[in-house]
Design a protein around this motif. Structure first.
Motif, short mmCIF file in Angstrom:
data_model
loop_
_atom_site.label_atom_id
_atom_site.label_comp_id
_atom_site.label_asym_id
_atom_site.label_seq_id
_atom_site.Cartn_x
_atom_site.Cartn_y
_atom_site.Cartn_z
N VAL A 1 36.37 17.41 10.08
CA VAL A 1 35.24 16.71 10.22
C VAL A 1 35.14 15.88 11.08
O VAL A 1 36.09 14.38 10.93
CB VAL A 1 34.89 16.14 8.67
N GLY A 2 33.99 15.14 11.55
CA GLY A 2 33.75 13.94 12.15
C GLY A 2 33.31 14.39 13.51
O GLY A 2 33.79 15.19 14.58
N ALA A 3 32.81 13.55 14.64
CA ALA A 3 32.14 13.79 16.37
C ALA A 3 33.32 13.77 16.73
O ALA A 3 33.78 14.88 18.06
CB ALA A 3 31.66 13.01 16.79
N HIS B 1 34.34 20.11 6.43
CA HIS B 1 32.90 20.24 5.84
C HIS B 1 32.44 19.81 4.34
O HIS B 1 33.31 21.08 3.36
CB HIS B 1 31.65 20.26 6.62
N GLY B 2 31.49 19.19 3.71
CA GLY B 2 31.15 19.44 2.25
C GLY B 2 31.78 18.09 1.42
O GLY B 2 32.27 19.15 -0.14
N SER B 3 32.84 17.07 2.32
CA SER B 3 33.40 17.00 1.04
C SER B 3 34.98 17.51 0.53
O SER B 3 35.59 17.71 -0.58
CB SER B 3 33.15 16.44 -0.30
N ARG B 4 34.86 18.80 1.56
CA ARG B 4 36.50 19.40 0.76
C ARG B 4 37.75 19.23 1.18
O ARG B 4 37.92 19.14 2.93
CB ARG B 4 35.94 21.01 1.34
N LEU B 5 38.40 18.27 0.88
CA LEU B 5 39.42 18.15 1.24
C LEU B 5 40.61 18.29 0.64
O LEU B 5 40.87 18.43 -0.66
CB LEU B 5 39.84 16.36 0.93
N GLY B 6 41.54 19.36 1.11
CA GLY B 6 42.93 19.97 0.84
C GLY B 6 44.01 19.79 -0.43
O GLY B 6 44.18 18.40 0.75
#
Length: 283
Positions: A156-158, A123-128
């Protein structure tokens, strides 16, 4: 058929003491599947599974999370990291060691580690930077054969399943040596066995159409059980998709546990069994 009871845990990785998403249903060799109505914690579930293991009852237990991360596609779980484990048992131990201080079998400490975070979308646009080339993240071999399966590296996401799977790895580490976990352990001749399940497979077998895999009322649940050849369920205090997933899947396990082909999928090699595992019910 060597099993006399069948159970399904719908699982949750939510950061809470008693996540709403954990539900357990149990079915005997005949009769209706029954929901064990309580507000579960993950340690509660661990205690229940240890009791089953201690009793030695021939119960087949399905649990709805991925027991390992993808390995085969890259030859390891975490490419470029010296601590990447050689197999699933090592992965469970790593997640446990890095999360040991987190309550409720949580995994916040594991995911906050700077090196681990490089492999996940959070979450929080944290993309490794090592999340992977695929837009949705890396997949296990069995997940590539399962329509709708999601990557455990996506948090992230449902529809994300990563948090449930990582908390589940702490559960599997705690159960190691007390309850056989197929296919990491061979199917024993007697006693209980734990398997990974995907509740959507049970929903399809119950005649629930794609896009409508969640059942939230008594009539739909009654119809699905009838299609599985099961008697109707005792009425529930509250109908939600966690309870109905558990009930339908316990009934489904009863109908397929005897199918030898499901215990020997053609694509399941010893290497995959040791590193990625397999979803019971995927041929």
């Amino acid at each position: 058929m060597r099993f006399t009871r069948f159970a399904c845990f719908d699982w949750s990785g939510a950061a809470a003491e008693r996540p709403a998403g954990i539900a357990l249903a149990v079915a005997g060799s005949e009769g209706p599947p029954r929901l064990v109505e309580r507000r579960w914690s993950r340690p509660d579930a661990l205690a229940w599974l240890r009791d089953v293991a201690g009793a030695g009852e021939p119960m087949l237990i399905g649990i709805d999370f991925s027991p390992a991360l993808p390995f085969v596609d890259a030859g390891c779980y975490f490419p470029g990291w010296s601590r990447t484990p050689p197999d699933a048992v090592g992965l469970w131990a790593l997640v446990e060691a890095m999360s040991a201080d987190d309550p409720h079998l949580g995994i916040a400490s594991f995911l906050c580690d700077a090196q681990v975070a490089r492999y996940f979308r959070q979450h929080g646009s944290r993309l490794g930077d090592r999340f992977g080339e695929r837009g949705g993240g890396r997949l296990r071999i069995v997940e590539r054969r399962t329509p709708g399966a999601a990557s455990c590296f996506n948090l992230v996401g449902a529809s994300q399943v990563g948090k449930a799977s990582l908390t589940g790895m702490r559960l599997l580490h705690a159960l190691r040596g007390t309850l056989p976990i197929w296919p990491f352990d061979p199917l024993p001749p007697r006693g209980p066995v734990l398997v990974e399940i995907y509740t959507t497979i049970a929903a399809r077998a119950a005649g629930i159409a794609p896009g409508r895999s969640k059942v939230r009322d008594t009539d739909a649940l009654r119809l699905g059980l009838a299609r599985l050849g099961s008697p109707d369920h005792p009425p529930l205090a509250r109908y939600d998709d966690h309870a109905t997933d558990a009930i339908l899947t316990a009934a489904w396990l009863r109908t397929v546990a005897h199918d030898a082909a499901l215990w020997a999928p053609a694509a399941l090699t010893p290497a995959i069994a040791a590193t990625e595992g397999w979803t019971f019910g995927v041929p």
